[in-house]
Design a protein around this motif. Sequence first.
Motif, PDB file in Angstrom:
ATOM      1  N   PRO A   4       0.831  -1.213   0.000  1.00 45.50           N
ATOM      2  CA  PRO A   4       0.000   0.000   0.000  1.00 45.50           C
ATOM      3  C   PRO A   4       0.858   1.252   0.000  1.00 45.50           C
ATOM      4  CG  PRO A   4       0.142  -0.906   2.206  1.00 45.50           C
ATOM      5  CD  PRO A   4       0.825  -1.897   1.298  1.00 45.50           C
ATOM      6  N   LYS A 201       0.664  -0.543  12.400  1.00 44.49           N
ATOM      7  CA  LYS A 201      -0.527  -1.378  12.549  1.00 44.49           C
ATOM      8  C   LYS A 201      -1.182  -1.652  11.191  1.00 44.49           C
ATOM      9  CE  LYS A 201      -1.720  -0.264  17.338  1.00 44.49           C
ATOM     10  NZ  LYS A 201      -2.087  -1.592  17.842  1.00 44.49           N
ATOM     11  N   SER A 202      -1.174  -0.669  10.315  1.00 44.88           N
ATOM     12  CA  SER A 202      -1.754  -0.859   8.980  1.00 44.88           C
ATOM     13  C   SER A 202      -0.956  -1.873   8.175  1.00 44.88           C
ATOM     14  CB  SER A 202      -1.816   0.484   8.240  1.00 44.88           C
ATOM     15  OG  SER A 202      -2.643   1.415   8.916  1.00 44.88           O
ATOM     16  N   ASN A 205      -1.515  -5.431   9.480  1.00 43.11           N
ATOM     17  CA  ASN A 205      -2.840  -5.945   9.101  1.00 43.11           C
ATOM     18  C   ASN A 205      -2.986  -6.137   7.592  1.00 43.11           C
ATOM     19  OD1 ASN A 205      -3.737  -6.005  11.785  1.00 43.11           O
ATOM     20  ND2 ASN A 205      -4.390  -3.864  11.706  1.00 43.11           N
ATOM     21  N   GLU A 206      -1.907  -5.841   6.846  1.00 39.58           N
ATOM     22  CA  GLU A 206      -1.876  -6.031   5.395  1.00 39.58           C
ATOM     23  C   GLU A 206      -3.054  -5.357   4.707  1.00 39.58           C
ATOM     24  OE1 GLU A 206      -1.588 -10.227   4.697  1.00 39.58           O
ATOM     25  OE2 GLU A 206       0.489 -10.326   5.353  1.00 39.58           O
ATOM     26  N   THR A 207      -3.283  -4.101   5.057  1.00 36.38           N
ATOM     27  CA  THR A 207      -4.382  -3.354   4.468  1.00 36.38           C
ATOM     28  C   THR A 207      -4.010  -2.840   3.088  1.00 36.38           C
ATOM     29  OG1 THR A 207      -3.596  -1.348   5.573  1.00 36.38           O
ATOM     30  CG2 THR A 207      -5.255  -2.649   6.713  1.00 36.38           C
ATOM     31  N   GLU A 208      -5.031  -2.449   2.334  1.00 35.97           N
ATOM     32  CA  GLU A 208      -4.806  -1.979   0.977  1.00 35.97           C
ATOM     33  C   GLU A 208      -4.246  -0.563   0.943  1.00 35.97           C
ATOM     34  OE1 GLU A 208      -8.366  -2.404  -1.239  1.00 35.97           O
ATOM     35  OE2 GLU A 208      -8.364  -4.600  -1.176  1.00 35.97           O
ATOM     36  N   ILE A 210      -2.668   2.907   3.578  1.00 38.48           N
ATOM     37  CA  ILE A 210      -2.188   3.382   4.868  1.00 38.48           C
ATOM     38  C   ILE A 210      -2.550   4.867   4.983  1.00 38.48           C
ATOM     39  CG2 ILE A 210      -0.159   3.790   6.317  1.00 38.48           C
ATOM     40  CD1 ILE A 210       1.242   1.530   4.840  1.00 38.48           C
ATOM     41  N   SER A 212      -5.173   2.374   7.312  1.00 37.06           N
ATOM     42  CA  SER A 212      -6.273   1.469   7.001  1.00 37.06           C
ATOM     43  C   SER A 212      -7.579   2.154   7.365  1.00 37.06           C
ATOM     44  CB  SER A 212      -6.135   0.172   7.790  1.00 37.06           C
ATOM     45  OG  SER A 212      -6.140   0.430   9.187  1.00 37.06           O
ATOM     46  N   GLU A 213      -8.702   1.576   6.931  1.00 37.36           N
ATOM     47  CA  GLU A 213     -10.011   2.183   7.171  1.00 37.36           C
ATOM     48  C   GLU A 213     -10.261   2.430   8.660  1.00 37.36           C
ATOM     49  OE1 GLU A 213     -13.154   0.028   5.376  1.00 37.36           O
ATOM     50  OE2 GLU A 213     -12.331   0.183   3.336  1.00 37.36           O
ATOM     51  N   GLN A 214      -9.721   1.582   9.497  1.00 42.90           N
ATOM     52  CA  GLN A 214      -9.878   1.725  10.936  1.00 42.90           C
ATOM     53  C   GLN A 214      -9.324   3.048  11.446  1.00 42.90           C
ATOM     54  OE1 GLN A 214      -7.895  -1.356  13.105  1.00 42.90           O
ATOM     55  NE2 GLN A 214      -8.281  -0.448  15.116  1.00 42.90           N
ATOM     56  N   GLN A 216      -9.089   5.956   9.597  1.00 45.17           N
ATOM     57  CA  GLN A 216      -9.463   7.081   8.749  1.00 45.17           C
ATOM     58  C   GLN A 216     -10.698   7.756   9.309  1.00 45.17           C
ATOM     59  OE1 GLN A 216      -9.439   6.719   4.524  1.00 45.17           O
ATOM     60  NE2 GLN A 216      -7.845   5.167   4.469  1.00 45.17           N
TER      61      GLN A 216
END
Length: 219
Positions: A4, A201-202, A205-208, A210, A212-214, A216
């Motif tokens: 990301p 943390k992003s 969690n391997e989010t798409e 940075i 992550s939605e958490q 934002q």
Amino acid sequence: MKQPSIDLVHLFKYSFQQYKRYTSFVIGIMVTYYVLAIVPQIYYFQYFWGNPSTEAQVISGIITVTQLFLSLGFINVMLRLVDDEHVQVSDMFNNFRNFLSYFVGYFLYMLSIILGLFLFVLPGIFIAVRFMFYPYFILEENQSSFVALQKSYYLSEEMTVELFLFGIVVITLNIVGALLFGIGILFTYPLTTMATAVVFKSLVNETEGIPSEQYQLES
């Protein structure tokens, strides 16, 4: 997996929100850190700098260990605040179990950076970027210094340029904060430490993206 990109605007918006939410507590933590870690350092440079005596060396060692211990505690507090976890001032001082790993990791990290900088600078920058998350693995997963450094290296894989640019922003903000009579650091240091925690943390969690939605804010 495609790595990301870092959205600095959303990242610092979220970090700023968390800072505002816990302003009085964060400032209290920063003042505690300043009094216990920075003031003794200033005293040392004023009265003992260049003094080769045993007393001066012992005082320098105590100050260094104290600073590292408090730095780990500060990172721990900011790491938890980004997730709105309940924290207390005591959380800055209850990291004895992780401190040895952090101390060894810090020594290896800084030694590697210094050696890398002597080797045409770029290796030092590369090391600083790729191993930057080792404290977070020590705190979050109770990893040893060696495992934490290894995990940081793999976590930041293919993110070197992005993390380097992020690091430039972090350093610039803290320099500006320090130049404002040192008062601005009360804002910039917690803000950038929270932002780094969100990046960590992003990535874990391997989010798409940075952050992550958490992490934002709603538009």
